[in-house]
Design an enzyme around this catalytic site. Structure first.
Site, short mmCIF file in Angstrom:
data_model
loop_
_atom_site.label_atom_id
_atom_site.label_comp_id
_atom_site.label_asym_id
_atom_site.label_seq_id
_atom_site.Cartn_x
_atom_site.Cartn_y
_atom_site.Cartn_z
N ARG A 9 1.36 -5.16 13.30
CA ARG A 9 0.15 -4.74 13.96
C ARG A 9 -1.01 -5.57 13.65
O ARG A 9 -2.10 -5.74 14.28
CB ARG A 9 0.03 -3.23 13.54
CG ARG A 9 0.98 -2.39 14.27
CD ARG A 9 0.45 -1.00 13.95
NE ARG A 9 0.71 -0.55 12.81
CZ ARG A 9 2.02 -0.03 12.01
NH1 ARG A 9 2.94 0.38 13.03
NH2 ARG A 9 2.22 0.27 10.96
N GLU B 195 9.05 -0.42 -3.01
CA GLU B 195 9.33 0.84 -3.86
C GLU B 195 10.85 0.79 -4.05
O GLU B 195 11.23 0.89 -5.15
CB GLU B 195 8.82 2.00 -3.15
CG GLU B 195 8.79 3.05 -4.26
CD GLU B 195 7.85 4.32 -3.69
OE1 GLU B 195 7.27 4.33 -2.47
OE2 GLU B 195 8.36 5.44 -4.18
#
Ligand code: AMP
Length: 171
Positions: free
Chosen positions: A57, A94
């Site tokens: 994006r 993560e």
């Protein structure tokens, strides 16, 4: 311009527990989108010779900003998308790792660039992109995003790399 009115939040997307900030209403309104690009680009006029858009994006905002500023666009992409010779950087998520890439003939030590993305969240991608772009010798003038989510800590991590951060709106 109150950009926040043109950003909607969607709970539990793309996975449970994530509050997703959706830029589709802002992009879908021609006048608001044009204003957003103007406000993102104008402080950079004459200060950068290249916009670096982050996959994916960041390309939407980055390409429009490049046109507004009359400069070119360079893409930082997820691994395996760019042909020819590239430099790569792995960074930790993560869970697991991610790899980003840049074509070697795009940027060099004469370049002054702005890095552009839609949202700064944890800043993992942003900080890795700063590191990758710096390996080319280019100078990073600023990291610019439409949205900053400061509670997730990303903008502080970017500032800790000595890159100024500017966003249209913070939540
Ligand atoms: P991060 O590495 O956590 O800063 O996030 C990388 C990219 O994921 C951002 O530039 C956004 O495109 C997207 N992203 C992460 N979190 C969100 C969120 N809460 N809402 C919308 N997009 C997000």
């Amino acid at each position: 311009m109150n950009y926040a009115d043109h950003i909607r939040t969607i709970e539990d997307f793309p996975e449970p527990g994530i509050l997703f900030y959706d830029i589709a209403p802002l992009l879908g309104n021609g006048a608001i989108f044009a204003n957003a690009i103007h406000d993102m680009a104008e402080p950079l006029r004459g200060r950068v010779n290249q916009v670096v858009g982050l996959d994916a994006r960041g390309f939407v905002f980055g390409a429009a900003m490049a046109l507004e500023l009359g400069v070119g666009l360079t893409m930082v992409r997820k691994a395996g998308k760019l042909p020819g010779e590239t430099i790569q950087l792995d960074y930790a998520l993560e869970y697991g790792t991610n790899t980003i890439e840049l074509q070697t003939d795009t940027l060099g030590s004469k370049d002054k660039v702005v890095l552009v993305d839609d949202v700064i969240a944890t800043g993992g991608t942003a900080v890795a992109s700063v590191e990758l772009v710096r390996r080319t010798g280019a100078t990073i003038v600023e990291f610019c995003s439409a949205i900053d989510l400061p509670s997730l800590g990303g903008s502080e991590l970017i500032k800790a790399t000595d890159v100024p951060v500017r966003s249209l709106v913070s939540f």
